[in-house]
Design a protein around this motif. Structure first.
Motif, PDB file in Angstrom:
ATOM      1  N   GLU A  92       0.824  -1.208   0.000  1.00 34.03           N
ATOM      2  CA  GLU A  92       0.000   0.000   0.000  1.00 34.03           C
ATOM      3  C   GLU A  92       0.858   1.257   0.000  1.00 34.03           C
ATOM      4  O   GLU A  92       0.463   2.292  -0.527  1.00 34.03           O
ATOM      5  CB  GLU A  92      -0.915  -0.002   1.244  1.00 34.03           C
ATOM      6  CG  GLU A  92      -1.705   1.281   1.396  1.00 34.03           C
ATOM      7  CD  GLU A  92      -2.754   1.243   2.491  1.00 34.03           C
ATOM      8  OE1 GLU A  92      -3.186   0.156   2.875  1.00 34.03           O
ATOM      9  OE2 GLU A  92      -3.139   2.332   2.959  1.00 34.03           O
ATOM     10  N   ASP A 114      -0.385  -4.848   3.119  1.00 35.79           N
ATOM     11  CA  ASP A 114      -0.685  -3.563   3.742  1.00 35.79           C
ATOM     12  C   ASP A 114      -0.030  -3.658   5.117  1.00 35.79           C
ATOM     13  O   ASP A 114      -0.506  -4.396   5.982  1.00 35.79           O
ATOM     14  CB  ASP A 114      -2.208  -3.385   3.868  1.00 35.79           C
ATOM     15  CG  ASP A 114      -2.567  -2.078   4.566  1.00 35.79           C
ATOM     16  OD1 ASP A 114      -1.641  -1.385   5.050  1.00 35.79           O
ATOM     17  OD2 ASP A 114      -3.765  -1.774   4.647  1.00 35.79           O
ATOM     18  N   ASP A 117      -2.655  -1.676   8.511  1.00 37.98           N
ATOM     19  CA  ASP A 117      -4.037  -1.363   8.145  1.00 37.98           C
ATOM     20  C   ASP A 117      -4.764  -0.743   9.337  1.00 37.98           C
ATOM     21  O   ASP A 117      -4.573  -1.178  10.481  1.00 37.98           O
ATOM     22  CB  ASP A 117      -4.763  -2.639   7.707  1.00 37.98           C
ATOM     23  CG  ASP A 117      -6.151  -2.304   7.207  1.00 37.98           C
ATOM     24  OD1 ASP A 117      -6.249  -1.522   6.252  1.00 37.98           O
ATOM     25  OD2 ASP A 117      -7.125  -2.783   7.807  1.00 37.98           O
ATOM     26  N   GLY A 118      -5.567   0.276   9.046  1.00 34.45           N
ATOM     27  CA  GLY A 118      -6.281   0.963  10.131  1.00 34.45           C
ATOM     28  C   GLY A 118      -5.384   1.968  10.831  1.00 34.45           C
ATOM     29  O   GLY A 118      -5.587   2.290  12.001  1.00 34.45           O
ATOM     30  N   ARG A 276      -8.612  -1.459  -0.923  1.00 36.07           N
ATOM     31  CA  ARG A 276      -7.793  -1.864  -2.052  1.00 36.07           C
ATOM     32  C   ARG A 276      -7.881  -3.369  -2.287  1.00 36.07           C
ATOM     33  O   ARG A 276      -7.866  -4.166  -1.347  1.00 36.07           O
ATOM     34  CB  ARG A 276      -6.327  -1.444  -1.815  1.00 36.07           C
ATOM     35  CG  ARG A 276      -5.987  -0.015  -2.159  1.00 36.07           C
ATOM     36  CD  ARG A 276      -6.817   1.065  -1.484  1.00 36.07           C
ATOM     37  NE  ARG A 276      -6.815   1.040  -0.041  1.00 36.07           N
ATOM     38  CZ  ARG A 276      -6.216   1.923   0.743  1.00 36.07           C
ATOM     39  NH1 ARG A 276      -5.582   2.942   0.232  1.00 36.07           N
ATOM     40  NH2 ARG A 276      -6.295   1.836   2.064  1.00 36.07           N
ATOM     41  N   GLU A 280      -5.961  -5.741   0.533  1.00 38.75           N
ATOM     42  CA  GLU A 280      -6.980  -5.702   1.593  1.00 38.75           C
ATOM     43  C   GLU A 280      -8.113  -6.668   1.232  1.00 38.75           C
ATOM     44  O   GLU A 280      -8.348  -7.667   1.923  1.00 38.75           O
ATOM     45  CB  GLU A 280      -7.513  -4.270   1.782  1.00 38.75           C
ATOM     46  CG  GLU A 280      -6.458  -3.351   2.371  1.00 38.75           C
ATOM     47  CD  GLU A 280      -6.838  -1.876   2.441  1.00 38.75           C
ATOM     48  OE1 GLU A 280      -6.281  -1.182   3.304  1.00 38.75           O
ATOM     49  OE2 GLU A 280      -7.644  -1.395   1.634  1.00 38.75           O
TER      50      GLU A 280
END
Ligand code: AHM
Ligand code: MG
Length: 334
Positions: A92, A114, A117-118, A276, A280
Motif C-alpha cells: 500500500e 498492507d 491497516d487501520g 484496495r 486488503e
C-alpha cells in the motif's frame, strides 16, 4: 508438560496431511511472521519509541502517512527480501513494485501487503493490523506490475496479524482458517483458534454510517432494515460496530459472526470503493470464504475480479453467509 503447537509446526503438519509439501512456503512464512513480531514490538512500545504521529509525506493514494506506516513498510520489505523465496513485493505504501536486491537470493513468490491497516487508529491505541497475500511468479524474469495482477483465486496463502489486546496471526493456505496467538515469552505464534468458521447468521453489522447519504439504494435498504430492528421487516434487533480497522472487523466476524461493508458510494465518483483489492479485499476474501463466509462487491465475487492496477479499489461486503447473500440479492433486485 503441555507445549502447544507453533505456527510453523502446524503448517508443516497441514502440508503432510494434504500431501502438499512445500518447504519454500514455510521459509517464506517464517520471515513473514518475524516481520509481524517486529511490527508488534514497534506498536507496543508506542510513544516510548518515538514512533507515533504523522509525517509530512503522502502515500500513493494521497493519504497522509503515519510514521508507523513507513516504519512497518520498511520492516516488511527488509525482513522478507532476505527470505530467499521472493521475486518481488508490492505494498500500500509504494507506488511501484519492489524488486529483490541483487545481493539477496531470489525465489518464485510475490508478496503483497498492507503493513499497517487501520493506521488512523494507531495514535489512539486502538487495534491495527497487517494484511498479506502470497502469489506465485513462475518466471525467471524480474517481476513487473502485470505479474502481480492475478485474481484472488490464485492466492497461495493469505493472512493478517492483529495487534490488539494480544497479537494474533490468522492464516489460510486454502485448507480452512487457523488463528495463532503470540506468546511473547517464547516469541512464537501458538495455535489458539483452530478451524475458525463464521456463523452463517448474525445480528451485527459494521459500516461507516457517516457515508450514508452517498450509499447506493441496495445498501440503504439493507441498513435501514437492520436499524428498524424488531419493528421492521427483519423482525429482530441488530447491533452495530465500526472500529475503522478492517483487520479488527474481520477478526470479530471470524470469532462471532457479522457483516462488514465498505460499499460503493458516490462520495468520490473516481473511486470504486475505499478498500484496495490486492492487499486488503483479496486476502480478507480468501480468509472469509475459507471460514465459510461470503465476500462480494454486491455484484461480483471479489476473488474473481481480474485486477487492473496494484492500488485498485473495490467495494467490499463480507461476512456471515445469510446476511451477505441478502445484500447481494438487494443489488440484483435493484
Ligand atoms: P488504511 O489502509 O489507510 O488504514 O485504510 C483502510 C481502513 C480499513 O482498515 C477500514 O475499514 C477503513 O479504512 C476505515 O475507513 P473510514 O475511516 O472511512 O471509516
Ligand atoms: Mg489498509
Amino acid at each position: 508438560m503441555q507445549t502447544g503447537t507453533t505456527l510453523i509446526q502446524f503448517l508443516t503438519e497441514e502440508q503432510r496431511k494434504t500431501g502438499q509439501q512445500n518447504t519454500d512456503i514455510l521459509e517464506l512464512l517464517t520471515t513473514v511472521t518475524i516481520s509481524c513480531k517486529r511490527i508488534s514490538s514497534a506498536i507496543n512500545e508506542g510513544a516510548l519509541a518515538g514512533v507515533m504521529g504523522s509525517l509530512d509525506s503522502e502515500n500513493i493514494q494521497g493519504e497522509t502517512q503515519k510514521k508507523l506506516d513507513v516504519i512497518t513498510n520498511e520492516i516488511f520489505l527488509h525482513t522478507n527480501e532476505r527470505s530467499g523465496q521472493l521475486a518481488g513485493m508490492a505494498s500500500e505504501e509504494m507506488e511501484t513494485v519492489y524488486d529483490i536486491p541483487a545481493d539477496c537470493r531470489r525465489g518464485k513468490y510475490l508478496l503483497v501487503f498492507d503493513p499497517l491497516d487501520g493506521s488512523s487508529n494507531v495514535d489512539v491505541n486502538i487495534s491495527v493490523g497487517t494484511i498479506f497475500s502470497i502469489l506465485e511468479h513462475n518466471k525467471t524474469s524480474h517481476p513487473v506490475t502485470a505479474d502481480f495482477l492475478q485474481p484472488g483465486t490464485r492466492q497461495i496463502v493469505a493472512g493478517y496479524a492483529l495487534y490488539g489486546s494480544s497479537t494474533m496471526l490468522v492464516i489460510t493456505t486454502g485448507h480452512g482458517v487457523n488463528g495463532f496467538t503470540l506468546d511473547r515469552d517464547v516469541g512464537e505464534f501458538m495455535l489458539t483458534h483452530p478451524g475458525m468458521t463464521i456463523p452463517t447468521q448474525t445480528k451485527e453489522f459494521a459500516i461507516n454510517a457517516s457515508n450514508q447519504r452517498f450509499w447506493e439504494a441496495p445498501v440503504q435498504r439493507y441498513v435501514s432494515e437492520c436499524v428498524a430492528g424488531k419493528t421492521g421487516p427483519r423482525e429482530r434487533d441488530f447491533n452495530m460496530r465500526w472500529v475503522a480497522s478492517m483487520v479488527a472487523e474481520v477478526h470479530r466476524i471470524l470469532v462471532r459472526g457479522g457483516i462488514f461493508m465498505y460499499p460503493k458510494d458516490t462520495k468520490d465518483p473516481t473511486k470504486a470503493g475505499k478498500l484496495r483489492l490486492m492487499y486488503e479485499a483479496n486476502p480478507m476474501s480468501f480468509i472469509v470464504e475459507q471460514a465459510g463466509g461470503v465476500s462480494s462487491t454486491g455484484r461480483q465475487r471479489i476473488l474473481n475480479i481480474q485486477p487492473e492496477g496494484l492500488h485498485q479499489r473495490v467495494p467490499v461486503i463480507l461476512g456471515s453467509r445469510e446476511e451477505v447473500e441478502r445484500v447481494i440479492s438487494y443489488h440484483a433486485a435493484n
